[in-house]
Design a protein around this motif. Structure first.
Motif, PDB file in Angstrom:
ATOM      1  N   LEU A 168       0.836  -1.209   0.000  1.00 54.78           N
ATOM      2  CA  LEU A 168       0.000   0.000   0.000  1.00 54.78           C
ATOM      3  C   LEU A 168       0.872   1.260   0.000  1.00 54.78           C
ATOM      4  CD1 LEU A 168      -2.837  -0.992   2.510  1.00 54.78           C
ATOM      5  CD2 LEU A 168      -3.014  -0.767   0.035  1.00 54.78           C
ATOM      6  N   THR A 169       1.956   1.217   0.790  1.00 48.37           N
ATOM      7  CA  THR A 169       2.860   2.371   0.837  1.00 48.37           C
ATOM      8  C   THR A 169       3.541   2.590  -0.512  1.00 48.37           C
ATOM      9  OG1 THR A 169       3.273   1.846   3.144  1.00 48.37           O
ATOM     10  CG2 THR A 169       4.757   3.420   2.140  1.00 48.37           C
ATOM     11  N   SER A 170       3.927   1.475  -1.176  1.00 46.92           N
ATOM     12  CA  SER A 170       4.556   1.586  -2.500  1.00 46.92           C
ATOM     13  C   SER A 170       3.616   2.277  -3.481  1.00 46.92           C
ATOM     14  CB  SER A 170       4.887   0.204  -3.074  1.00 46.92           C
ATOM     15  OG  SER A 170       5.704  -0.494  -2.212  1.00 46.92           O
ATOM     16  N   TYR A 171       2.347   1.845  -3.460  1.00 47.92           N
ATOM     17  CA  TYR A 171       1.370   2.451  -4.371  1.00 47.92           C
ATOM     18  C   TYR A 171       1.145   3.925  -4.020  1.00 47.92           C
ATOM     19  CZ  TYR A 171       0.092  -1.624  -7.098  1.00 47.92           C
ATOM     20  OH  TYR A 171       0.125  -2.670  -7.984  1.00 47.92           O
ATOM     21  N   LEU A 173      10.206   4.999 -13.281  1.00 46.23           N
ATOM     22  CA  LEU A 173      10.595   4.985 -11.862  1.00 46.23           C
ATOM     23  C   LEU A 173       9.409   4.516 -11.000  1.00 46.23           C
ATOM     24  CD1 LEU A 173      12.572   5.735  -9.553  1.00 46.23           C
ATOM     25  CD2 LEU A 173      11.676   8.051  -9.657  1.00 46.23           C
ATOM     26  N   ALA A 174       8.220   5.066 -11.281  1.00 48.15           N
ATOM     27  CA  ALA A 174       7.029   4.684 -10.516  1.00 48.15           C
ATOM     28  C   ALA A 174       6.748   3.186 -10.675  1.00 48.15           C
ATOM     29  CB  ALA A 174       5.830   5.497 -10.982  1.00 48.15           C
ATOM     30  N   TRP A 175       6.924   2.673 -11.900  1.00 49.51           N
ATOM     31  CA  TRP A 175       6.685   1.250 -12.149  1.00 49.51           C
ATOM     32  C   TRP A 175       7.713   0.393 -11.415  1.00 49.51           C
ATOM     33  CZ3 TRP A 175       3.068  -1.942 -13.531  1.00 49.51           C
ATOM     34  CH2 TRP A 175       3.428  -3.249 -13.869  1.00 49.51           C
ATOM     35  N   TRP A 176       8.973   0.784 -11.484  1.00 44.44           N
ATOM     36  CA  TRP A 176      10.031  -0.021 -10.851  1.00 44.44           C
ATOM     37  C   TRP A 176       9.894  -0.029  -9.327  1.00 44.44           C
ATOM     38  CZ3 TRP A 176      13.876   2.660 -14.632  1.00 44.44           C
ATOM     39  CH2 TRP A 176      13.824   2.000 -15.865  1.00 44.44           C
ATOM     40  N   VAL A 177       9.359   1.046  -8.778  1.00 52.21           N
ATOM     41  CA  VAL A 177       9.100   1.046  -7.323  1.00 52.21           C
ATOM     42  C   VAL A 177       8.051  -0.013  -7.000  1.00 52.21           C
ATOM     43  CG1 VAL A 177       8.080   2.374  -5.434  1.00 52.21           C
ATOM     44  CG2 VAL A 177       9.798   3.425  -6.895  1.00 52.21           C
ATOM     45  N   ASP A 235       7.416  -2.595  -8.774  1.00 49.94           N
ATOM     46  CA  ASP A 235       8.012  -3.876  -9.130  1.00 49.94           C
ATOM     47  C   ASP A 235       9.144  -4.255  -8.163  1.00 49.94           C
ATOM     48  OD1 ASP A 235       7.883  -6.018 -10.859  1.00 49.94           O
ATOM     49  OD2 ASP A 235       9.471  -5.258 -12.159  1.00 49.94           O
ATOM     50  N   ARG A 236       9.470  -3.355  -7.248  1.00 51.63           N
ATOM     51  CA  ARG A 236      10.541  -3.556  -6.244  1.00 51.63           C
ATOM     52  C   ARG A 236      11.892  -3.823  -6.918  1.00 51.63           C
ATOM     53  NH1 ARG A 236       6.946  -7.652  -2.438  1.00 51.63           N
ATOM     54  NH2 ARG A 236       5.039  -6.482  -2.660  1.00 51.63           N
ATOM     55  N   ASP A 237      12.078  -3.229  -8.084  1.00 48.75           N
ATOM     56  CA  ASP A 237      13.334  -3.400  -8.821  1.00 48.75           C
ATOM     57  C   ASP A 237      14.252  -2.246  -8.432  1.00 48.75           C
ATOM     58  OD1 ASP A 237      15.373  -3.757 -10.614  1.00 48.75           O
ATOM     59  OD2 ASP A 237      14.071  -4.157 -12.333  1.00 48.75           O
ATOM     60  N   TRP A 238      14.946  -2.422  -7.300  1.00 49.13           N
ATOM     61  CA  TRP A 238      15.689  -1.297  -6.724  1.00 49.13           C
ATOM     62  C   TRP A 238      16.907  -0.918  -7.550  1.00 49.13           C
ATOM     63  CZ3 TRP A 238      12.178   0.673  -4.024  1.00 49.13           C
ATOM     64  CH2 TRP A 238      11.308  -0.111  -3.269  1.00 49.13           C
ATOM     65  N   ASP A 239      17.497  -1.867  -8.279  1.00 46.27           N
ATOM     66  CA  ASP A 239      18.646  -1.528  -9.138  1.00 46.27           C
ATOM     67  C   ASP A 239      18.226  -0.505 -10.198  1.00 46.27           C
ATOM     68  OD1 ASP A 239      20.355  -3.164  -7.780  1.00 46.27           O
ATOM     69  OD2 ASP A 239      20.002  -4.899  -9.071  1.00 46.27           O
ATOM     70  N   ARG A 240      17.054  -0.747 -10.807  1.00 49.49           N
ATOM     71  CA  ARG A 240      16.572   0.186 -11.839  1.00 49.49           C
ATOM     72  C   ARG A 240      16.095   1.497 -11.212  1.00 49.49           C
ATOM     73  NH1 ARG A 240      13.657  -4.126 -15.870  1.00 49.49           N
ATOM     74  NH2 ARG A 240      15.519  -4.551 -17.107  1.00 49.49           N
ATOM     75  N   VAL A 241      15.573   1.418 -10.004  1.00 45.32           N
ATOM     76  CA  VAL A 241      15.170   2.647  -9.303  1.00 45.32           C
ATOM     77  C   VAL A 241      16.393   3.549  -9.119  1.00 45.32           C
ATOM     78  CG1 VAL A 241      14.428   3.555  -7.054  1.00 45.32           C
ATOM     79  CG2 VAL A 241      13.139   1.723  -8.134  1.00 45.32           C
ATOM     80  N   VAL A 242      17.508   2.924  -8.730  1.00 41.88           N
ATOM     81  CA  VAL A 242      18.751   3.692  -8.540  1.00 41.88           C
ATOM     82  C   VAL A 242      19.186   4.320  -9.867  1.00 41.88           C
ATOM     83  CG1 VAL A 242      21.204   3.476  -7.980  1.00 41.88           C
ATOM     84  CG2 VAL A 242      19.504   2.385  -6.528  1.00 41.88           C
TER      85      VAL A 242
END
Lengths: 90, 216
Positions: B66-69, B139-143, B145-152
């Motif tokens: 929920l927090t991610s969304y 960025l919003a999608w990768w958050v 998706d929990r893809d932290w490497d791409r978020v960085v």
């Protein structure tokens, strides 16, 4: 929750399936399952997977009241009767 | 068709329940067959989805999702929208009288801050602003998706864009302090992502904690 407990108590000590409980109580799945989860967490309901009755069918999750759940259901039913003022034979 | 939609909804419901309630998700999925026999599959599946969402705040994984969304839809996407508007507005090389309303209604005045020697920089500055806005969508999608490497990677790209804008605006004799607002937004996003990533690492394993550093 009381409706669900009454339905489970009426079938105790037998097991009930989720969809049958929905039909018996009139509760929607969105209400029934969160209630069952909470009651299981609180130790009021036992849940177990039951083997399919016929070949090719999947196993189904079944529920029944625990001893604590049954006691609470009886207490709730008695309290409901007392508050409604209906006299029951001894 | 109804059966397919019901199964799709049930899949979302099962996933929304999280790992520790996966058995309950399976239980609901099996009961869907009984509901299908009664022609109530869609109602049953939709109810299960609502039920699963109702239980989400009760467990850590649900609160994390929920927090991610909330972060993606409530912070990152609005910042992207503001950046797109700012880019279209002529930020940082147009001084707008009448503000946003004046720009949108056409009643405001716009003064080009670039001179004859630097006005060729305008399209390039707008392009960088739009790229900065565009990088917020993945960025919003990768958050989520929990893809932290791409978020960085996306955050580094955003930081590089803002740095580029600050250098170019300085070279064009524009006020570089204008870049403080987007830089502050990026700093806010970076802090929020860092907190979310650490939370994710605590919930699902320690590998990420090693990448993020010793303080956790």
């Amino acid at each position: 929750m009381l409706i669900l407990m009454e339905a489970l108590a009426a079938r105790a000590p037998g097991w009930c399936h989720g969809y049958d409980l929905m039909k018996a109580t009139g509760l929607l799945s969105g209400t029934l399952y969160p209630l069952l989860m909470r009651m299981t967490d609180q130790g009021l309901v036992d849940a177990q997977w039951q083997a399919p009755v016929s070949a090719g069918r999947p196993a189904r999750h079944a529920y029944r009241l625990t001893a604590a759940g049954l006691r609470l259901a009886v207490t709730g039913r008695d309290a409901g009767r007392a508050s409604s003022g209906v006299a029951f034979p001894a | 068709m109804t059966r397919t939609v019901a199964r799709l909804i049930m899949t979302v419901a099962t996933l929304s329940l999280g790992a520790h309630r996966s058995a309950w998700g399976q239980a609901m999925l099996v009961e869907l067959e009984a509901a299908e026999a009664d022609d109530r599959a869609l109602g049953f599946a939709f109810g299960c989805l609502i039920g699963a969402w109702r239980t989400m705040p009760e467990h850590a994984e649900g609160r994390f999702v929920l927090t991610s969304y909330a972060l993606s839809l409530g912070l990152i996407i609005p910042i992207a929208a503001v950046l797109v508007l700012a880019g279209a507005f002529g930020f940082p090389f147009v001084d707008a009288g009448g503000g946003m309303f004046g720009f949108l209604s056409g009643s405001g005045t716009q003064v080009l801050l670039l001179n004859a020697g630097t006005e060729a920089l305008g399209p390039a500055l707008t392009l960088v602003m739009l790229l900065l806005a565009a990088c917020h969508l993945p960025l919003a999608w990768w958050v989520l998706d929990r893809d932290w490497d791409r978020v960085v990677i996306a955050l580094c790209f955003a930081a590089a864009s803002i740095t580029t804008l600050a250098i170019v605006t300085s070279c064009a004799a524009l006020d570089p302090k204008q870049m403080l607002l987007p830089a502050s937004a990026l700093a806010l996003e970076t802090i929020a992502m860092s907190i979310l990533a650490r939370w994710h690492a605590r919930l699902f394993g320690g590998d990420l904690l090693e990448k993020l550093g010793p303080r956790h």
